[in-house]
Design a protein around this motif. Structure first.
Motif, PDB file in Angstrom:
ATOM      1  N   TYR A  41       0.990  -1.084   0.046  1.00 14.88           N
ATOM      2  CA  TYR A  41      -0.098   0.017  -0.079  1.00 14.88           C
ATOM      3  C   TYR A  41       1.011   1.149   0.051  1.00 14.88           C
ATOM      4  CZ  TYR A  41      -2.904   3.564   1.795  1.00 14.88           C
ATOM      5  OH  TYR A  41      -3.847   4.965   1.952  1.00 14.88           O
ATOM      6  N   PHE A  42       0.896   2.014  -1.095  1.00 14.93           N
ATOM      7  CA  PHE A  42       1.538   3.253  -1.194  1.00 14.93           C
ATOM      8  C   PHE A  42       1.114   4.508  -0.723  1.00 14.93           C
ATOM      9  CE2 PHE A  42       3.181   0.381  -4.663  1.00 14.93           C
ATOM     10  CZ  PHE A  42       4.478   0.509  -4.542  1.00 14.93           C
ATOM     11  N   GLY A  43       2.001   5.320  -0.106  1.00  9.56           N
ATOM     12  CA  GLY A  43       1.561   6.739   0.050  1.00  9.56           C
ATOM     13  C   GLY A  43       2.078   7.585  -1.263  1.00  9.56           C
ATOM     14  N   GLU A  44       2.880   8.820  -1.210  1.00 13.44           N
ATOM     15  CA  GLU A  44       3.002   9.460  -2.468  1.00 13.44           C
ATOM     16  C   GLU A  44       4.122   8.595  -2.831  1.00 13.44           C
ATOM     17  OE1 GLU A  44       1.847  12.144  -3.764  1.00 13.44           O
ATOM     18  OE2 GLU A  44       0.339  11.762  -2.343  1.00 13.44           O
ATOM     19  N   THR A  45       4.138   8.508  -4.266  1.00 16.38           N
ATOM     20  CA  THR A  45       5.392   7.737  -5.152  1.00 16.38           C
ATOM     21  C   THR A  45       5.974   9.060  -6.266  1.00 16.38           C
ATOM     22  OG1 THR A  45       3.604   6.987  -6.788  1.00 16.38           O
ATOM     23  CG2 THR A  45       4.088   5.740  -4.802  1.00 16.38           C
ATOM     24  N   SER A  46       6.878   8.377  -6.901  1.00 15.53           N
ATOM     25  CA  SER A  46       7.620   9.317  -7.678  1.00 15.53           C
ATOM     26  C   SER A  46       6.924   9.231  -9.177  1.00 15.53           C
ATOM     27  CB  SER A  46       9.210   8.943  -7.703  1.00 15.53           C
ATOM     28  OG  SER A  46       9.886   9.617  -8.914  1.00 15.53           O
ATOM     29  N   PRO A  47       6.899  10.341  -9.945  1.00 15.29           N
ATOM     30  CA  PRO A  47       6.360  10.282 -11.127  1.00 15.29           C
ATOM     31  C   PRO A  47       6.922   9.535 -12.160  1.00 15.29           C
ATOM     32  CG  PRO A  47       7.109  12.616 -10.862  1.00 15.29           C
ATOM     33  CD  PRO A  47       7.365  11.780  -9.624  1.00 15.29           C
ATOM     34  N   ASP A  48       8.551   9.215 -11.961  1.00 20.83           N
ATOM     35  CA  ASP A  48       9.315   8.366 -12.815  1.00 20.83           C
ATOM     36  C   ASP A  48       9.709   7.277 -11.846  1.00 20.83           C
ATOM     37  OD1 ASP A  48      10.715   9.961 -10.918  1.00 20.83           O
ATOM     38  OD2 ASP A  48      12.295  10.585 -12.530  1.00 20.83           O
ATOM     39  N   VAL A  49       9.255   5.901 -12.496  1.00 18.40           N
ATOM     40  CA  VAL A  49       9.381   4.753 -11.602  1.00 18.40           C
ATOM     41  C   VAL A  49      10.614   3.839 -11.817  1.00 18.40           C
ATOM     42  CG1 VAL A  49       7.758   2.829 -10.985  1.00 18.40           C
ATOM     43  CG2 VAL A  49       6.811   5.011 -11.588  1.00 18.40           C
ATOM     44  N   THR A  50      10.971   3.372 -10.525  1.00 15.17           N
ATOM     45  CA  THR A  50      12.027   2.302 -10.635  1.00 15.17           C
ATOM     46  C   THR A  50      11.506   1.069 -10.675  1.00 15.17           C
ATOM     47  OG1 THR A  50      13.760   3.645  -9.511  1.00 15.17           O
ATOM     48  CG2 THR A  50      14.127   1.304  -9.233  1.00 15.17           C
TER      49      THR A  50
END
Length: 421
Positions: free
Chosen positions: A162-171
């Motif tokens: 369950y994610f909170g805020e994530t990056s617009p570019d993803v690893t």
């Protein structure tokens, strides 16, 4: 008066005797606890962390990004198949290529029952320094706390985040060949994700280590799309590395050997193609993996096929030099290195004048230089006996470059398991 004193003395004796008995019992209990803890400590001393599953991370391309509703404030379930088992594990996550932080509010691991379902009886929460949430800064990775978990060899497990805020570019790792499941909101404990949005990619998960006997160790397969499994079946777990893991588990002499697939589709050895080059990711994907004792190198065809034909001799020479550097670096860490010959590509989009020369030159060096600890001749196993510059028709996925599922089985069968005794 005498009687009263005698009674008091007898009472004191009884109390003193009871205290001595209690003290003796307490001391015995402490000794037993000490012995048990010492035994556990001795057992732990005979165990090491070994990678049982892993994948090579990269910056996810725009067309392989998470589908709607996206990762932020939502729940992603990802399925992986481990190689060796154990009773304790830890999970590694990566934000290496992202430019913004990624927060995981809650992470669970469970036994997968297929199609997004989990066995809730075996569902456990993953912690980070004792907390359920963690934020990965850009360019970093995190490892969870160790967790007691009955991990069976060759089993499928579900990692639910369950994610909170994530990056617009993803690893992540686009070439998962395994379906992931995305639901809105916090559904980390939900058993059934069969109605979720589906995508055949992995995001942020990087590896699973298992606490295993000291005799256990891992073999890393460093490669491109052929190691990543292009041409294999989605959710079938039938890349050549998967088939090798099965063979190792079926052999009593090699059940202790884990397999870590570090293939990236479109990857090059010398330069950045898709994902970081093999030379730039060598430390991360090989030397820094846990419990690595062997390395198989099968990479270079994208360097050759993507070069100008007039540069073929130069590319071949540079590939050989890169392999030698990899061998030296691995040997310095006590890792044995096996060179795998590149499979034929006649009739493919890489089949151009000059490329055949580079392919033959590099394969000849792999076979005859004596620099590798052993040679795995995938070229000989996969070629068409009537037209040796081509893949055998029954092993060709259709593009004359990548094997099909049968071809990957042939590759796995061509590996001598005594290399891992």
């Amino acid at each position: 008066m005498y009687k009263n004193n005698l009674t008091k003395d007898n009472s004191s004796l009884r109390i003193s005797s009871a205290l001595r008995t209690y003290a003796a019992l307490l001391l015995t209990f402490i000794i037993i606890l000490y012995q048990e803890s010492s035994t556990a400590a001795v057992k732990d001393q005979h165990k090491v962390w070994v990678g049982t599953w892993g994948t090579a991370e990269q910056l996810v391309e725009p067309y392989n990004m998470p589908p709607q509703p996206g990762l932020s404030s939502n729940t992603l379930r990802q399925i992986v198949r481990v190689s060796i088992g154990g009773d304790s594990l830890r999970i590694r996550f990566s934000n290496e290529f992202s430019t913004s932080p990624v927060t995981m509010k809650s992470v669970h691991i469970a036994v997968s029952e297929g199609n997004g379902l989990i066995n809730t009886a075996a569902d456990k929460e993953i912690l980070f320094d004792g907390k359920p949430d963690v934020t990965m800064a850009p360019g970093t990775a995190v490892t969870s706390d160790p967790l007691g978990f009955d991990l069976m060899p060759e089993s499928d497990v579900a990692i639910t985040i369950y994610f909170g805020e994530t990056s617009p570019d993803v690893t992540g790792h686009p070439g998962s060949r395994t379906t992931s499941y995305l639901l809105k909101g916090n559904e980390v404990s939900k058993a059934d994700f069969s109605d979720a949005v589906k995508t055949d990619h992995w995001y942020v998960i990087e590896g699973i280590d298992v606490l295993a006997p000291k005799s256990s160790a891992a073999v890393v397969a460093l490669g491109n799309s052929i190691t990543d499994g292009r041409g294999s079946g989605t959710n079938k777990q039938d890349r050549w590395t998967d088939d090798l893991a099965k063979r190792l588990q079926e052999n009593s002499d090699t059940k202790h050997v884990a397999v870590l697939n570090m293939g990236i589709g479109g990857n090059c050895v010398l330069r950045k193609c898709l994902g970081p080059s093999a030379v730039s990711r060598f430390n991360r994907d090989v030397l820094n993996q846990n419990g690595v004792r062997w390395l198989i190198i099968l990479e270079g065809i994208n360097d050759i096929g993507g070069s100008r034909p007039e540069d073929s001799a130069k590319v071949a020479s540079e590939l050989i030099a890169a392999y030698q550097n990899m061998i030296d670096s691995a040997h310095a860490k006590g890792i044995r290195v096996y060179g795998a010959t590149m499979t034929p590509f006649g009739g493919s989009f890489y089949d151009k004048p000059g490329h055949e020369f580079a392919w033959k030159t590099v394969n000849d060096w792999i076979r005859n230089s004596g620099k590798f600890d052993a040679v795995i001749d995938f070229d000989a196993a996969m070629r068409d006996t009537k037209n040796p510059l081509h893949l055998s028709p029954g092993l060709d996925s259709g593009d004359h470059l990548h094997p099909n599922e049968k071809g990957y089985q042939v590759m796995a069968n061509a590996i001598d398991l005594t290399l891992f005794n």
